[in-house]
Scaffold this motif. Structure first.
Motif, mmCIF file in Angstrom:
data_model
loop_
_atom_site.group_PDB
_atom_site.id
_atom_site.type_symbol
_atom_site.label_atom_id
_atom_site.label_comp_id
_atom_site.label_asym_id
_atom_site.label_seq_id
_atom_site.Cartn_x
_atom_site.Cartn_y
_atom_site.Cartn_z
ATOM 1 N N MET A 160 0.814 -0.293 -1.153
ATOM 2 C CA MET A 160 0.355 -1.382 -0.294
ATOM 3 C C MET A 160 0.187 -0.917 1.145
ATOM 4 S SD MET A 160 3.619 -3.794 0.620
ATOM 5 C CE MET A 160 2.631 -4.494 1.922
ATOM 6 N N GLY A 161 0.373 0.385 1.406
ATOM 7 C CA GLY A 161 0.358 0.882 2.775
ATOM 8 C C GLY A 161 -0.972 1.445 3.236
ATOM 9 N N ASP A 211 5.043 2.126 -1.416
ATOM 10 C CA ASP A 211 4.591 2.818 -0.210
ATOM 11 C C ASP A 211 4.170 1.815 0.848
ATOM 12 O OD1 ASP A 211 3.568 4.571 1.704
ATOM 13 O OD2 ASP A 211 1.578 4.516 0.791
ATOM 14 N N CYS A 212 4.882 1.824 1.961
ATOM 15 C CA CYS A 212 4.554 0.988 3.121
ATOM 16 C C CYS A 212 4.288 1.864 4.339
ATOM 17 C CB CYS A 212 5.708 0.039 3.433
ATOM 18 S SG CYS A 212 6.227 -1.003 2.059
ATOM 19 N N ARG A 254 3.874 -10.517 -1.905
ATOM 20 C CA ARG A 254 2.810 -10.455 -2.904
ATOM 21 C C ARG A 254 2.840 -9.126 -3.655
ATOM 22 N NH1 ARG A 254 -2.523 -8.131 -4.469
ATOM 23 N NH2 ARG A 254 -3.489 -9.794 -5.680
ATOM 24 N N ALA A 255 3.166 -8.020 -2.953
ATOM 25 C CA ALA A 255 3.238 -6.718 -3.610
ATOM 26 C C ALA A 255 4.348 -6.691 -4.660
ATOM 27 C CB ALA A 255 3.455 -5.621 -2.571
ATOM 28 N N PHE A 256 5.515 -7.255 -4.344
ATOM 29 C CA PHE A 256 6.589 -7.319 -5.336
ATOM 30 C C PHE A 256 6.220 -8.240 -6.494
ATOM 31 C CE2 PHE A 256 9.317 -5.722 -1.830
ATOM 32 C CZ PHE A 256 9.903 -4.663 -2.512
ATOM 33 N N SER A 271 -1.871 -3.156 -4.044
ATOM 34 C CA SER A 271 -1.717 -4.542 -3.600
ATOM 35 C C SER A 271 -2.408 -4.698 -2.252
ATOM 36 C CB SER A 271 -0.232 -4.917 -3.483
ATOM 37 O OG SER A 271 -0.088 -6.295 -3.189
ATOM 38 N N TRP A 272 -3.412 -5.557 -2.223
ATOM 39 C CA TRP A 272 -4.243 -5.766 -1.032
ATOM 40 C C TRP A 272 -3.987 -7.163 -0.475
ATOM 41 C CZ3 TRP A 272 -7.689 -2.908 1.867
ATOM 42 C CH2 TRP A 272 -8.573 -3.611 2.688
#
Length: 384
Positions: free
Chosen positions: A296-297, A272-273, A179-181, A322-323
């Motif tokens: 997203m991290g 960022d993870c 979803r983040a990508f 991104s949540w």
């Protein structure tokens, strides 16, 4: 028929040790089911909750664990299909996500693409306290209970019949990466052949490498630590190079190292993870001008960052948050895991722990110490 009692773990608060309690096998109404847990991961969010970082009140004591792969062992006659309309029977393999949008609040109705920001979501492994009968509301247990009348926002997803429940337990974190990508792609910030830098070599970072490769990234670089087991696994998942933050110790050195690998102008996309706030300002400088930074991290409040708005403006950068994901995203994660089950060493991510108080404690502490990539609790080894 005599049913066995069910064992379930609870935590009394941040820093507490797990306690395994026993509750009766629940009665199952018409639109409910009991799921026998094959595997449940230890998420970074679980770790932050146990460190006291969760920004909202929590119903202590409760059962943690939301990365669930399970099998239906008891169900009511009207519990017949999953969220996507696939038929469900006794013996069906399923997963349930932690965040389940209600379907009728402002965001669910008016902005379904942002239903992940539902105002009244169902949250397994987080917002359902142990005192709420039948007490089986999280994945660090032998069974989890779902009830479509009691919690109508609940969503259950069928897994392929021959899919390992250990893989099923990875579908939730992988979907967050996909979803983040897709967020970046829809903003015009990610396309086929792009160079991607992943900050963080934990489970989300490792899965993001695979997602980036499957979604068309040309080159993927991972920044993290330690070398064993994490960075070496990152390379096995497709990172062409890694930067070890235990060896390249300052932000300026890491920025220079990444730019050396990807070319002096920087990466097309940095994600960022890591779960560490300092990654943000550092990652921005790994990015080429006009590139896209995806955060997203930071799923819990781990602290503030210090940076300059001028850098975001001067770099002409896209900056996206991104949540989690929406209800329609999860099949993408399940499908990718199943389709690539022999392509990536998913099982080598997982370190297995028994469902005991000691096993739970070690699973959490080893994850926090980065001795594992994905600590995974397995109550019934024969299921996996």
């Amino acid at each position: 028929m005599n049913r066995p009692d069910v064992r379930v773990s609870t935590f009394a608060g941040p820093g507490a040790n797990p306690v395994i309690q026993t509750v009766p096998w629940p009665s199952i109404p018409e639109r409910a089911a009991l799921l026998k847990i094959g595997a449940c991961g230890v998420c970074g969010t679980d770790q932050h909750i146990l460190k006291g970082h969760w920004p909202k009140p929590l119903p202590w004591p409760f059962t943690l664990g939301h990365e669930i792969g399970a099998v239906i062992v008891d169900k009511g006659p009207r519990f017949t299909e999953d969220f996507m309309g696939k038929p469900l029977d006794l013996g069906s393999k399923v997963m349930i996500p932690p965040l389940m949008p209600c379907g009728h609040c402002y965001y669910c109705v008016h902005y379904p693409q942002n239903a992940n920001k539902c105002l009244t979501p169902v949250y397994y492994g987080r917002y359902l306290g142990f005192d709420k009968a039948p007490h089986l509301w999280g994945g660090w247990a032998e069974y989890v209970y779902v009830d479509l009348d009691m919690l109508p926002g609940t969503k259950v997803y069928k897994l392929p019949d021959d899919m390992s429940l250990r893989l099923g337990a990875l579908s939730e974190p992988l979907t967050s990466c996909i979803r983040a990508f897709n967020r970046a792609k829809k903003a015009g910030g990610f396309t086929w052949g792009d160079t991607v830098v992943i900050q963080g070599s934990g489970p989300i970072g490792i899965l993001a490498i695979a997602a980036a490769r499957e979604m068309g990234a040309g080159r993927v670089i991972c920044v993290g630590a330690p070398e064993h087991p994490r960075l070496e696994l990152a390379r096995r998942f497709g990172a062409e190079a890694t930067a070890n933050i235990e060896e390249v110790r300052t932000p300026d050195e890491r920025i220079a190292r990444v730019r050396e690998i990807v070319g002096g102008f920087g990466a097309d996309l940095v994600m960022d993870c890591s779960g560490h706030p300092s990654a943000g300002p550092e990652g921005l400088e790994m990015l080429r001008d006009g590139g896209t930074y995806v955060e997203m991290g930071q799923f819990t409040d781990a602290g503030k960052i210090e940076t300059s708005w001028h850098r975001i403006c001067a770099k002409d950068a896209n900056v996206l948050g991104s949540w989690a994901f929406t209800g329609n995203d999860l099949p993408l994660g399940v499908d990718m895991l199943y389709r690539t089950r022999d392509k990536y060493p998913y099982f080598d991510m997982q370190t297995i722990y028994p469902f005991t108080e000691d096993g739970l404690s070690r699973a959490v502490s080893d994850a926090m110490a980065m001795k594992t990539v994905k600590s995974t609790i397995v109550p019934f080894p024969e299921l996996v």
